[in-house]
Each structure stands twice: as C-alpha cells, then as structure tokens.
Write an enzyme that holds these catalytic residues in place. Structure first.
Site, short mmCIF file in Angstrom:
data_model
loop_
_atom_site.label_atom_id
_atom_site.label_comp_id
_atom_site.label_asym_id
_atom_site.label_seq_id
_atom_site.Cartn_x
_atom_site.Cartn_y
_atom_site.Cartn_z
CD GLU A 50 -2.55 -1.10 2.52
OE1 GLU A 50 -2.41 -0.54 3.56
OE2 GLU A 50 -3.42 -1.94 2.86
CG ASP A 61 -3.68 7.72 8.09
OD1 ASP A 61 -3.81 6.54 8.44
OD2 ASP A 61 -4.04 8.45 7.14
#
Length: 264
Positions: A50, A61
């Site tokens: 990724e 995040d």
C-alpha cells in the site's frame, strides 16, 4: 478482469499462507529514499504494498502516518510524483500488487478520469480511499472498476450485517478490515473479536480479508525504525533503507508463520 491483486491472493491460497500487506507513504522521507524502499520491500517479504498518497489532513491516521505525510509534502511529494514513482517501480517489478491508499481530495483535484488513466498506465492495481462511502460509488469506485482498477473497501467494528452488503457491493481485490474504532495505531485489537469479525465478513464475501489499523506492535516497530534510521532533521541516512527492509523481513517471518489468515 484479473489483476495482480487477484493473482497474488490466489498464489497465497495455494501455498496455504497468510499475506503481509505493508504500507509506505510515498515520498517519505524524500523521493529518492522512498523509491528505494518501495523497490526493496517485496524481496524482504511484502506480498502487497500500500503506497500512501500524502495529504495535509489525514483524518483516519495516527501520529506516525500523519508525520510521514508531513515529511513527504515538505520534500515536495505530489500525486503526480507518486504516480511517477509507481511507474519507476514497475520498470523492475511487474508482479507485486500495488495499492494507492489515501483520501479523495487529491484525486478530485487531479481529476478522476485523468487520475484513473494515469494510475492504470503507471501500474497501479487498486485503490483504498478511506473517506468515500458506498453512497458515493459513482464518484470514483465505479469509474475505477470500469478502468480495471480494484476498489478496496473498508469494513469496521461498527459495520453491522445490515450495512455490510452495501460496503461489499462494489468491493474488489480484497476487503480491508479496520480492527479498531479510531485512527491508525490508536489501540490494540482484541484477537478474538477480530477473528469473529473476519469470520462474519467471510460469510458475506469470497474476497480475501486483510486486517489493519490496530496492528499495534508493527506500528510501534515502524515508528522506532523510522526514528532510528532518520537523522535529527528527519532526513534519510545511509542506514534508512536497511533498517526498514529488515523490519519488513521480520514482520514477514511472523506473518508467514500464521497459516491461512489473510490468504483465503
């Protein structure tokens, strides 16, 4: 259309082993080092990569990825540069599945049709766009599928059986199960609850299921490795690539000791 992602998970299923899906932020800590890392980690054991598209407001995040995005943006990383990085990676590696992961805003600004054309041409296999729900499939998901790019949907601990069919409807490649409620690295997942959730998802789909977000040990190891391999100004050093590659190899050894976790 069969993609590199489909082929890789079929391989892993035939081998009876789990997959290691790794994450790198494109351009972190600088474009040259980032490309070197991208080129090195498949041989270290990364089955799927990724590649994070740096964004100024990565709301899903935790601190580690937020800071990595800040470093990349400060070093001049753009979405166009990220696609060029993929293109450079493909010059020597035409097998490792590569997924772009991030947020819709940079893609929207770039232009969806142009982005999909350039991404496909560069060698991108799939997309994970965390802030596009199924209700917005016409924005990017359906055009991506039409272009032959897998669109990988997130399922979370709050995705119940009523919601799950909508989440899975246009998902392809694999399903990304977010193992915690919150941002990346914010908590440690309960293995029993994760196993039950994965089993529940598998009752609704034949796609592979990958588990992420709360892999706390890997998150801590990644932070430690990054700090140990960057200098006081957060710049790459001579040992940056080696430290990260060794970390991936260590994680790969652990993952490959678990049979059929993410390969089915």
């Amino acid at each position: 259309m069969t993609t590199r992602i489909d082929r890789r998970f079929e391989e892993l299923k035939s081998q009876g082993r789990a997959a290691l899906v790794t994450f790198l932020t494109a351009g972190d800590p600088d474009p040259e080092t980032s490309l070197a890392l991208l080129r090195a980690i498949p041989a270290a054991g990364a089955d799927v990569v990724e590649l994070g598209m740096p964004f100024t407001d990565p709301m899903a995040d935790g601190p580690a990825i937020q800071i990595s995005s800040q470093r990349a943006l400060k070093a001049g990383q753009t979405l166009k540069n990220t696609l060029e990085m993929v293109r450079a990676f493909r010059q020597a590696d035409d097998e490792t599945p590569l997924v772009l992961m991030g947020y819709y805003n940079p893609i929207y600004i770039y232009g969806v049709d142009r982005f999909l054309r350039d991404a496909k041409s560069a060698g991108v296999d799939g997309l994970i766009v965390v802030d596009l729900p199924p209700e917005e499939d016409e924005e990017l998901c359906l055009p991506a599928l039409k272009a032959g790019v897998n669109f990988i949907r997130l399922a979370t601990p709050t995705t119940d059986d009523k919601r799950l069919p909508a989440v899975l409807a246009n998902t392809s490649g694999f399903v990304y199960y977010v193992s915690i409620t919150g941002i990346t690295g914010a908590a440690t997942p309960d293995p029993a609850k994760v196993a039950a959730a994965v089993a529940r998802i598998k009752r609704h789909t034949k796609l592979p299921v990958a588990v992420g977000f709360g892999v706390r040990t890997a998150e801590q190891a990644a932070v430690i490795a990054a700090k140990a391999s960057l200098d006081g100004d957060d710049k790459a050093t001579a040992k940056t690539v080696t430290v990260v590659v060794n970390l991936v190899a260590e994680l790969a050894r652990g993952v490959r000791g678990a049979r059929r976790v993410a390969a089915e």
